[in-house]
Write a protein that holds these residues in place. Sequence first.
Motif, PDB file in Angstrom:
ATOM      1  N   CYS A  92       0.831  -1.211   0.000  1.00  0.00           N
ATOM      2  CA  CYS A  92       0.000   0.000   0.000  1.00  0.00           C
ATOM      3  C   CYS A  92       0.864   1.260   0.000  1.00  0.00           C
ATOM      4  CB  CYS A  92      -0.935  -0.002   1.205  1.00  0.00           C
ATOM      5  SG  CYS A  92      -2.274  -1.202   1.099  1.00  0.00           S
ATOM      6  N   VAL A  93       1.958   1.224   0.756  1.00  0.00           N
ATOM      7  CA  VAL A  93       2.883   2.363   0.783  1.00  0.00           C
ATOM      8  C   VAL A  93       3.464   2.604  -0.606  1.00  0.00           C
ATOM      9  CG1 VAL A  93       5.092   3.195   1.673  1.00  0.00           C
ATOM     10  CG2 VAL A  93       3.459   2.116   3.221  1.00  0.00           C
ATOM     11  N   ILE A  94       3.899   1.531  -1.260  1.00  0.00           N
ATOM     12  CA  ILE A  94       4.466   1.652  -2.608  1.00  0.00           C
ATOM     13  C   ILE A  94       3.430   2.188  -3.589  1.00  0.00           C
ATOM     14  CG2 ILE A  94       5.398   0.351  -4.563  1.00  0.00           C
ATOM     15  CD1 ILE A  94       7.357   0.839  -2.319  1.00  0.00           C
ATOM     16  N   MET A  95       2.211   1.684  -3.512  1.00  0.00           N
ATOM     17  CA  MET A  95       1.163   2.138  -4.429  1.00  0.00           C
ATOM     18  C   MET A  95       0.874   3.621  -4.238  1.00  0.00           C
ATOM     19  SD  MET A  95      -1.464  -1.114  -4.273  1.00  0.00           S
ATOM     20  CE  MET A  95      -2.711  -0.263  -5.247  1.00  0.00           C
ATOM     21  N   ILE A 140       1.700   9.197  -6.546  1.00  0.00           N
ATOM     22  CA  ILE A 140       2.246  10.555  -6.564  1.00  0.00           C
ATOM     23  C   ILE A 140       3.126  10.746  -7.796  1.00  0.00           C
ATOM     24  CG2 ILE A 140       3.732  12.206  -5.343  1.00  0.00           C
ATOM     25  CD1 ILE A 140       2.905  10.822  -2.738  1.00  0.00           C
ATOM     26  N   MET A 141       3.902   9.733  -8.134  1.00  0.00           N
ATOM     27  CA  MET A 141       4.826   9.842  -9.261  1.00  0.00           C
ATOM     28  C   MET A 141       4.105   9.935 -10.600  1.00  0.00           C
ATOM     29  SD  MET A 141       7.840   7.140  -8.153  1.00  0.00           S
ATOM     30  CE  MET A 141       8.823   7.431  -9.632  1.00  0.00           C
ATOM     31  N   TYR A 142       3.022   9.169 -10.767  1.00  0.00           N
ATOM     32  CA  TYR A 142       2.409   9.037 -12.082  1.00  0.00           C
ATOM     33  C   TYR A 142       0.993   9.615 -12.171  1.00  0.00           C
ATOM     34  CZ  TYR A 142       6.347   5.953 -13.005  1.00  0.00           C
ATOM     35  OH  TYR A 142       7.622   5.455 -13.170  1.00  0.00           O
ATOM     36  N   TRP A 143       0.334   9.828 -11.032  1.00  0.00           N
ATOM     37  CA  TRP A 143      -1.009  10.435 -11.026  1.00  0.00           C
ATOM     38  C   TRP A 143      -1.029  11.550  -9.993  1.00  0.00           C
ATOM     39  CZ3 TRP A 143      -0.619   4.943 -10.818  1.00  0.00           C
ATOM     40  CH2 TRP A 143      -0.920   4.326 -12.024  1.00  0.00           C
ATOM     41  N   TYR A 144      -0.170  12.520 -10.205  1.00  0.00           N
ATOM     42  CA  TYR A 144       0.063  13.583  -9.226  1.00  0.00           C
ATOM     43  C   TYR A 144      -1.209  14.383  -8.946  1.00  0.00           C
ATOM     44  CZ  TYR A 144       1.746  18.106  -7.485  1.00  0.00           C
ATOM     45  OH  TYR A 144       1.929  19.252  -6.768  1.00  0.00           O
ATOM     46  N   VAL A 156       3.122  19.625   1.082  1.00  0.00           N
ATOM     47  CA  VAL A 156       4.532  19.952   0.856  1.00  0.00           C
ATOM     48  C   VAL A 156       5.338  18.685   0.583  1.00  0.00           C
ATOM     49  CG1 VAL A 156       6.627  20.844   1.953  1.00  0.00           C
ATOM     50  CG2 VAL A 156       4.481  22.095   2.173  1.00  0.00           C
ATOM     51  N   LYS A 157       5.068  17.640   1.362  1.00  0.00           N
ATOM     52  CA  LYS A 157       5.785  16.377   1.169  1.00  0.00           C
ATOM     53  C   LYS A 157       5.474  15.771  -0.192  1.00  0.00           C
ATOM     54  CE  LYS A 157       6.503  14.961   5.974  1.00  0.00           C
ATOM     55  NZ  LYS A 157       7.965  14.910   5.838  1.00  0.00           N
ATOM     56  N   ILE A 158       4.199  15.844  -0.602  1.00  0.00           N
ATOM     57  CA  ILE A 158       3.814  15.315  -1.914  1.00  0.00           C
ATOM     58  C   ILE A 158       4.509  16.097  -3.022  1.00  0.00           C
ATOM     59  CG2 ILE A 158       1.887  15.102  -3.538  1.00  0.00           C
ATOM     60  CD1 ILE A 158       0.095  14.416  -1.167  1.00  0.00           C
ATOM     61  N   ASP A 159       4.522  17.435  -2.888  1.00  0.00           N
ATOM     62  CA  ASP A 159       5.158  18.278  -3.905  1.00  0.00           C
ATOM     63  C   ASP A 159       6.660  17.992  -3.996  1.00  0.00           C
ATOM     64  OD1 ASP A 159       2.733  19.444  -4.425  1.00  0.00           O
ATOM     65  OD2 ASP A 159       3.076  21.186  -3.131  1.00  0.00           O
ATOM     66  N   ASN A 160       7.333  17.883  -2.840  1.00  0.00           N
ATOM     67  CA  ASN A 160       8.770  17.599  -2.832  1.00  0.00           C
ATOM     68  C   ASN A 160       9.073  16.245  -3.462  1.00  0.00           C
ATOM     69  OD1 ASN A 160       9.470  19.996  -1.575  1.00  0.00           O
ATOM     70  ND2 ASN A 160       9.368  19.134   0.482  1.00  0.00           N
ATOM     71  N   PHE A 161       8.277  15.265  -3.107  1.00  0.00           N
ATOM     72  CA  PHE A 161       8.498  13.935  -3.658  1.00  0.00           C
ATOM     73  C   PHE A 161       8.261  13.919  -5.169  1.00  0.00           C
ATOM     74  CE2 PHE A 161       6.861   9.780  -4.944  1.00  0.00           C
ATOM     75  CZ  PHE A 161       7.966   9.007  -4.657  1.00  0.00           C
ATOM     76  N   TYR A 162       7.217  14.619  -5.617  1.00  0.00           N
ATOM     77  CA  TYR A 162       6.918  14.649  -7.047  1.00  0.00           C
ATOM     78  C   TYR A 162       8.035  15.319  -7.831  1.00  0.00           C
ATOM     79  CZ  TYR A 162       4.516  15.655 -11.429  1.00  0.00           C
ATOM     80  OH  TYR A 162       4.188  15.741 -12.761  1.00  0.00           O
TER      81      TYR A 162
END
Length: 340
Positions: free
Chosen positions: A166-169, A174-178, A210-216
């Motif tokens: 679930c963590v990986i998904m 975030i990477m592909y469906w931001y 912020v975390k989502i944006d940084n990771f993306y």
Amino acid sequence: MTKKNKLVFLLMLVLGIAIFLFSVRNVSFSALVVDIQHLHWGWLIVAFCSMFFSFFLEAIVVKALLHKETMTLRWRDALRIPLIEQLFNGITPFSSGGQPAQLFAMLQSGADAGRATSVLLMKFVVYQSMIVVNFIFALLTGFHFVADKMQVLSLLFVLGFVVHLCVIMALLMIMYWYSFTKRLVKAFFKPLRWLSKSNRYEKLEEKVDVKIDNFYEESLRLKRDGWLLFKISCLTLVQLFFYYIIPYFILLGLGVSGVNFWMITTMHILIVMVISLFPIPGGSGGAEYSFSTIFSSFITNSSKLILAMILWRIITYYFGMFLGMIALVIPPQKMKKIDK
């Protein structure tokens, strides 16, 4: 290291000693002494070296991710980061303190805060992905052994796999469906805001954003550099391999003959997955129980089984924590400039 962290560290040592004493309560002390006298120390040194090499490979990953065209992390500080991570993973529930501790160590070395945060997120997703890859291999090759003999643990293995998957998904979304992921997060926080008039949930939502944006942003950089992503994935896979094979060397050190290398490695992969589910720092109690339960099929001598469990915990848990204590007092150096 705060007073609270020092206190937790001491408590984990006391708890570990208490667990060890409880484990040997039904074991003959003379038999345990004889097993210690007949240890093959060469294999145990190999086990310690395998654990240290796992740390070193993680340091290479950190150095590769923080590398810039004009600045690079020094080798000493690159190794310092995973060791500090081991210390704070070991004294916090669900290993939650490792990421902030790594971030602090990177900032001490002069890394940019935004870059360091995104690097840690990318390192995390690669690490989690390789854990899932290893666990799938373990499920295919060794789950039938566990399911037949230890039904309770087999359920924990499956639960651990589901949690990591679930963590990986979530990270892949975030990477592909931001955009979709951002809308999903907003939809999740909306009813929470209705239930409470405080701005606590708004602050939490902003932090998650912020975390989502940084990771993306970091994922875009790595997707453009496919070779770097492939390299750190391979390094992480090898890093985990050196960690997973440690029980094999411990069994050789105890003089246990006829052990199957891949089966022992597979069983350790499954044990590590179970440990991640226990909220107690280091999975204390659950880790020792899982190891003793699974490896009782390979070690029929009770004193050798307990000794193997103690050696395993010292090498895979306490060794990293003590090295982390040393790394914490070593003064960091700033990232060095690369001469053109």
